[in-house]
Design a protein around this motif. Sequence first.
Motif, PDB file in Angstrom:
ATOM      1  N   LYS A 116       9.046 -23.849   4.080  1.00  0.00           N
ATOM      2  CA  LYS A 116       7.809 -24.312   4.397  1.00  0.00           C
ATOM      3  C   LYS A 116       6.703 -23.372   5.079  1.00  0.00           C
ATOM      4  CE  LYS A 116      10.049 -28.641   4.862  1.00  0.00           C
ATOM      5  NZ  LYS A 116      11.042 -29.547   5.750  1.00  0.00           N
ATOM      6  N   ILE A 117       7.266 -22.613   6.063  1.00  0.00           N
ATOM      7  CA  ILE A 117       6.426 -21.727   6.830  1.00  0.00           C
ATOM      8  C   ILE A 117       5.911 -20.566   5.736  1.00  0.00           C
ATOM      9  CG2 ILE A 117       7.971 -20.030   7.776  1.00  0.00           C
ATOM     10  CD1 ILE A 117       5.449 -21.864   9.728  1.00  0.00           C
ATOM     11  N   GLN A 118       6.451 -20.282   4.746  1.00  0.00           N
ATOM     12  CA  GLN A 118       6.256 -19.236   3.868  1.00  0.00           C
ATOM     13  C   GLN A 118       4.728 -19.958   3.047  1.00  0.00           C
ATOM     14  OE1 GLN A 118       7.742 -16.377   3.536  1.00  0.00           O
ATOM     15  NE2 GLN A 118       8.844 -17.563   5.071  1.00  0.00           N
ATOM     16  N   THR A 119       4.344 -21.143   3.020  1.00  0.00           N
ATOM     17  CA  THR A 119       3.143 -21.652   2.405  1.00  0.00           C
ATOM     18  C   THR A 119       2.840 -22.933   3.126  1.00  0.00           C
ATOM     19  OG1 THR A 119       4.338 -23.021   0.821  1.00  0.00           O
ATOM     20  CG2 THR A 119       3.522 -21.018   0.200  1.00  0.00           C
ATOM     21  N   PRO A 120       2.677 -22.675   4.588  1.00  0.00           N
ATOM     22  CA  PRO A 120       2.701 -23.778   5.522  1.00  0.00           C
ATOM     23  C   PRO A 120       1.548 -24.939   5.145  1.00  0.00           C
ATOM     24  CG  PRO A 120       1.483 -21.856   6.433  1.00  0.00           C
ATOM     25  CD  PRO A 120       2.214 -21.387   5.029  1.00  0.00           C
ATOM     26  N   PHE A 121       0.399 -24.585   4.459  1.00  0.00           N
ATOM     27  CA  PHE A 121      -0.552 -25.458   4.210  1.00  0.00           C
ATOM     28  C   PHE A 121      -0.399 -26.522   2.914  1.00  0.00           C
ATOM     29  CE2 PHE A 121      -2.388 -22.872   7.408  1.00  0.00           C
ATOM     30  CZ  PHE A 121      -3.207 -23.762   8.334  1.00  0.00           C
ATOM     31  N   SER A 122       0.466 -25.879   2.016  1.00  0.00           N
ATOM     32  CA  SER A 122       0.734 -26.538   0.733  1.00  0.00           C
ATOM     33  C   SER A 122       2.213 -26.476   0.415  1.00  0.00           C
ATOM     34  CB  SER A 122      -0.096 -25.622  -0.247  1.00  0.00           C
ATOM     35  OG  SER A 122       0.335 -24.327  -0.209  1.00  0.00           O
ATOM     36  N   TRP A 123       3.076 -26.589   1.170  1.00  0.00           N
ATOM     37  CA  TRP A 123       4.432 -26.708   0.728  1.00  0.00           C
ATOM     38  C   TRP A 123       4.968 -28.182   0.202  1.00  0.00           C
ATOM     39  CZ3 TRP A 123       7.599 -30.360   3.095  1.00  0.00           C
ATOM     40  CH2 TRP A 123       7.022 -30.888   4.580  1.00  0.00           C
ATOM     41  N   MET A 124       4.325 -29.029   0.376  1.00  0.00           N
ATOM     42  CA  MET A 124       4.544 -30.329  -0.258  1.00  0.00           C
ATOM     43  C   MET A 124       3.939 -30.162  -1.839  1.00  0.00           C
ATOM     44  SD  MET A 124       3.770 -33.168   2.367  1.00  0.00           S
ATOM     45  CE  MET A 124       5.275 -34.016   2.956  1.00  0.00           C
ATOM     46  N   PRO A 125       4.388 -31.033  -2.890  1.00  0.00           N
ATOM     47  CA  PRO A 125       4.154 -31.065  -4.382  1.00  0.00           C
ATOM     48  C   PRO A 125       2.537 -31.369  -4.408  1.00  0.00           C
ATOM     49  CG  PRO A 125       6.000 -32.523  -4.090  1.00  0.00           C
ATOM     50  CD  PRO A 125       5.637 -32.159  -2.564  1.00  0.00           C
ATOM     51  N   ALA A 126       1.852 -30.789  -5.337  1.00  0.00           N
ATOM     52  CA  ALA A 126       0.633 -30.812  -5.614  1.00  0.00           C
ATOM     53  C   ALA A 126       0.392 -32.408  -5.770  1.00  0.00           C
ATOM     54  CB  ALA A 126       0.129 -30.274  -6.941  1.00  0.00           C
ATOM     55  N   GLY A 127      -0.814 -32.667  -5.122  1.00  0.00           N
ATOM     56  CA  GLY A 127      -1.239 -34.241  -5.146  1.00  0.00           C
ATOM     57  C   GLY A 127      -0.583 -34.987  -4.047  1.00  0.00           C
ATOM     58  N   SER A 128      -0.033 -34.229  -3.245  1.00  0.00           N
ATOM     59  CA  SER A 128       0.620 -35.164  -2.177  1.00  0.00           C
ATOM     60  C   SER A 128      -0.343 -35.657  -1.116  1.00  0.00           C
ATOM     61  CB  SER A 128       1.438 -34.132  -1.291  1.00  0.00           C
ATOM     62  OG  SER A 128       2.029 -34.574  -0.156  1.00  0.00           O
ATOM     63  N   PRO A 129      -0.200 -36.758  -0.838  1.00  0.00           N
ATOM     64  CA  PRO A 129      -1.206 -37.562   0.070  1.00  0.00           C
ATOM     65  C   PRO A 129      -1.451 -36.905   1.453  1.00  0.00           C
ATOM     66  CG  PRO A 129       0.713 -38.781  -0.076  1.00  0.00           C
ATOM     67  CD  PRO A 129       0.883 -37.791  -0.937  1.00  0.00           C
ATOM     68  N   VAL A 130      -0.423 -36.100   1.951  1.00  0.00           N
ATOM     69  CA  VAL A 130      -0.405 -35.370   3.187  1.00  0.00           C
ATOM     70  C   VAL A 130      -1.202 -34.300   3.274  1.00  0.00           C
ATOM     71  CG1 VAL A 130       0.934 -34.269   5.100  1.00  0.00           C
ATOM     72  CG2 VAL A 130       2.029 -36.090   3.362  1.00  0.00           C
TER      73      VAL A 130
END
Length: 144
Positions: free
Chosen positions: A38-52
């Motif tokens: 997660k820390i490798q891409t901290p602002f976008s580690w969730m799947p595309a389209g995630s509501p978070v």
Amino acid sequence: MGIKCCFQVPEHSKATSTAFLILRLVAGTAMIMHGWGKIQTPFSWMPAGSPVPGFFQFLAALSEFGGGIAWILGALTSIASFGMACTMLVAVYFHAVVLGDPFVSKGGGSYELALLYFVISVIFLIVGPGKFSVDTHIFGNRQC
């Protein structure tokens, strides 16, 4: 009663502090491993389209990776544990309520691990990291 009081550590026996040290080392290492990707891409580690939003993804990545380091060291344990507790509470909610995962699963998702880390976080918030910690070395035992 200053800020130092928030970081002072309750006094515990050597045996209790040793148990806390072992728990901090194991749980901290596991959290670093959970947070590493997660820390490798901290602002976008969730799947595309995630509501978070990306900012909350960053906070989760930071609490897992940075919080794991803090637990291992016993440094700023209260802040790390608070961040971890918030992150794990959201993870429990997501798995238990949103996804409907069971407590324990034999191959799918579950909320068991997130709940376990939430409980560990709350324990560290209540009892502190023990005497074998950076917090004790810098801030001392609780005087207030």
